[in-house]
Design an enzyme around this catalytic site. Structure first.
Site, PDB file in Angstrom:
ATOM      1  CB  CYS A 172      -1.047   0.043   1.212  1.00 13.74           C
ATOM      2  SG  CYS A 172      -2.029  -1.542   1.096  1.00 13.74           S
ATOM      3  CG  HIS A 310      -0.823   4.557   5.108  1.00 18.83           C
ATOM      4  ND1 HIS A 310      -0.979   4.126   3.750  1.00 18.83           N
ATOM      5  CD2 HIS A 310      -1.117   3.534   5.824  1.00 18.83           C
ATOM      6  CE1 HIS A 310      -1.217   2.924   3.662  1.00 18.83           C
ATOM      7  NE2 HIS A 310      -1.370   2.600   5.210  1.00 18.83           N
ATOM      8  CG  HIS A 346      -6.335   1.254   1.805  1.00 16.43           C
ATOM      9  ND1 HIS A 346      -5.750   1.763   0.746  1.00 16.43           N
ATOM     10  CD2 HIS A 346      -5.552   0.447   2.869  1.00 16.43           C
ATOM     11  CE1 HIS A 346      -4.148   1.354   1.210  1.00 16.43           C
ATOM     12  NE2 HIS A 346      -4.101   0.550   2.283  1.00 16.43           N
TER      13      HIS A 346
END
Lengths: 419, 86
Positions: A172, A310, A346
């Site tokens: 990610c 994040h 996400h």
């Protein structure tokens, strides 16, 4: 090296700027629409159903696939390819490049992915089940769809790009990693235009949902738009999203020469590794990654106007990142923090790039977008300067720092300056 | 299946494989590649669809028999004559 204050002392042919943005997000199919919905606090998360897992939630994109692909192309290719093709074509258009006359052997593709091949493999196995697992019914499309360079390769095929194409696997952290790779290749003169960022087709693999669920990290909520809630006490995991965001990167001298609009300069970046756990983040390494990016940019923490976090909405992960940010930004009174995942979920390999682009418009409109769904701020996440529920006027921000972290302890940070 | 039914089946497969093509004026005795944008992966799709739908196994050395609609139907007719149209 770059001088203090962030003003690059490098020659212009070593300074890397963003001159085009193409994207599809669960709440917008171009940069302006995305920004508008982000500022309006409009969530892109909705109900979703996928085989075996059943009903769940996801960030789903509704971009016009056929804008740049024939029906045959979409049948043969992958969703990640389609997301990449849409984003890349939009980015080139947004950059105003003279695409018909550009030397496409000098264009490079650098596309970050969290994973690739799961969707296609799951589909084939599902199909094969109907043939009693006789592998003579296994598709000849499996290999070209699942090779690790697929998304970037599909974009290259679609756009006639004959320069280098890379798909960068970075969990990610991939969106930032793609951007960083593109900048490095421009500095090495391996290409003159880099199309760089990240894509995600992850909502089409049941495995990612099932794995997060088994890990206790899949978000649920009666209201889908409230499911992605980083920093809130009631957060209960990740909302998986698809999407893509690709930037056109150029060296500053080239961009100036053609009169390009410049949306920001990449003045600092860093990547490092936790080397401590498969999934658990390490706030020390995250803080070191932020510090390294600041050092490379020649900046002090207090010069950063906006930190795009994040945080994914997991209990531990959000708290760990906030611990890292306190270490890196403690005492920085003007620095604001926000989180784009609260609005779109996400987006995995696309997350870093989408979240950066979601914030990049603040250079133009002077607003720091909000983190939505923070009904009760977790004290562990109560950063000074955290922008929650309502956007905040910022004057004219000059520096944005974008965090993007991933499994196996991969950390990435980029810093963009308004020029 | 009759030759006519086999032709309909091939047309149906082609509609899936080449969804952007207009198949209404397909000329049976002209090679597919001379009138449609088909490549080797598309021909493998035709082979795979026949295998999936009818369990017809076409050996690699016979792939050239699938060059045109006429040659495909001629090749498949003896192989599929005892099959029922789905």
């Amino acid at each position: 090296m770059i001088a203090s204050g962030g003003t690059s002392q490098l020659p212009e042919n070593q300074r890397i700027v963003i001159s085009g943005i193409g994207l599809t997000a669960p709440n917008g199919n171009d940069w302006a629409e995305f920004r508008s919905n982000i500022l309006a606090g409009k969530s892109g998360v909705s109900e979703y159903e996928i085989r075996y897992v059943g009903k769940t939630l996801a960030g789903i994109c509704d971009f016009d696939v056929k804008r740049y692909q024939s029906r045959k192309d979409t049948r043969r290719g992958t969703r990640a390819g389609s997301v990449g093709i849409y984003s890349a074509n939009e980015a080139v258009k947004h950059a105003g490049l003279d695409w018909e006359n550009i030397d496409r052997s000098r264009v490079g593709m650098y596309i970050g992915v969290t994973e690739h091949g799961n969707v296609e493999t799951e589909n084939e196995i599902f199909e094969l089940q109907g043939f009693d697992y006789d592998t003579s019914f296994w598709s000849h499309h499996h290999n070209p769809r699942t090779v690790a360079n697929n998304p970037a390769g599909e974009v290259a095929l679609n756009m006639g790009i004959t320069g280098p194409h890379y798909t960068i696997g970075a969990a990610c952290a991939a969106g930032n990693a793609g951007l960083i790779q593109g900048a490095q290749m421009l500095r090495l003169n391996e290409c003159d235009v880099a199309i760089a960022g990240g894509v995600s087709e992850s909502i089409h693999t049941f495995g990612i949902f099932a794995s997060f669920k088994s890990q206790g990290a899949l978000a649920s909520h009666d209201d889908p738009t409230k499911a992605s809630r980083p920093f809130d006490t009631q957060r209960n995991g990740i909302v998986v999203a698809e999407g893509g965001c690709l930037f056109v990167l150029e060296r500053l001298d080239d961009a100036k020469r053609r009169g390009a609009t410049i949306y920001g300069e990449l003045v600092g970046y860093a990547m490092n590794t936790d080397a401590t756990d498969f999934v658990l983040p390490n706030s020390d390494r995250q803080a070191e990654c932020v510090a390294l990016a600041l050092k490379k940019a020649g900046l002090k923490a207090e010069q950063i106007d906006i930190v795009s976090t994040h945080a994914t909405g997991t209990s531990l992960g959000d708290a760990q990142e906030c611990a890292a940010l306190r270490r890196a930004f403690g005492g920085c009174e003007k620095t604001l923090f926000n989180n784009t995942k609260s609005l779109i979920g996400h987006a995995m390999g696309a997350a870093g790039a989408l979240e950066l682009s979601g914030n990049l418009a603040s250079f133009q409109d002077g607003v720091c977008h909000a983190t939505i769904n923070v009904d009760e701020l977790d004290p562990e996440c109560a950063l000074e300067g955290l922008v929650i529920n309502e956007p905040r006027e910022t004057g004219r921000p000059r520096f944005i720092l974008n965090n993007s972290f991933g499994m196996l302890g991969i950390n990435s940070v980029v810093i963009i300056e308004r020029i | 299946m009759t030759s006519s039914e086999i032709r309909e089946e091939i047309l149906d497969i082609l509609e899936n494989i080449a969804p952007d093509e207009d198949l209404s004026d397909l000329t049976d005795d002209v090679a597919f590649v001379d009138q449609l944008e088909l490549d080797s992966m598309d021909f493998l799709d035709i082979v795979m669809e026949l295998r999936k739908r009818h369990r017809v196994q076409i050996p690699e050395e016979d792939y050239t028999e699938l060059a045109s609609m006429a040659s495909t139907v001629a090749y498949l007719t003896p192989l599929m004559k005892d099959m029922q149209k789905a």
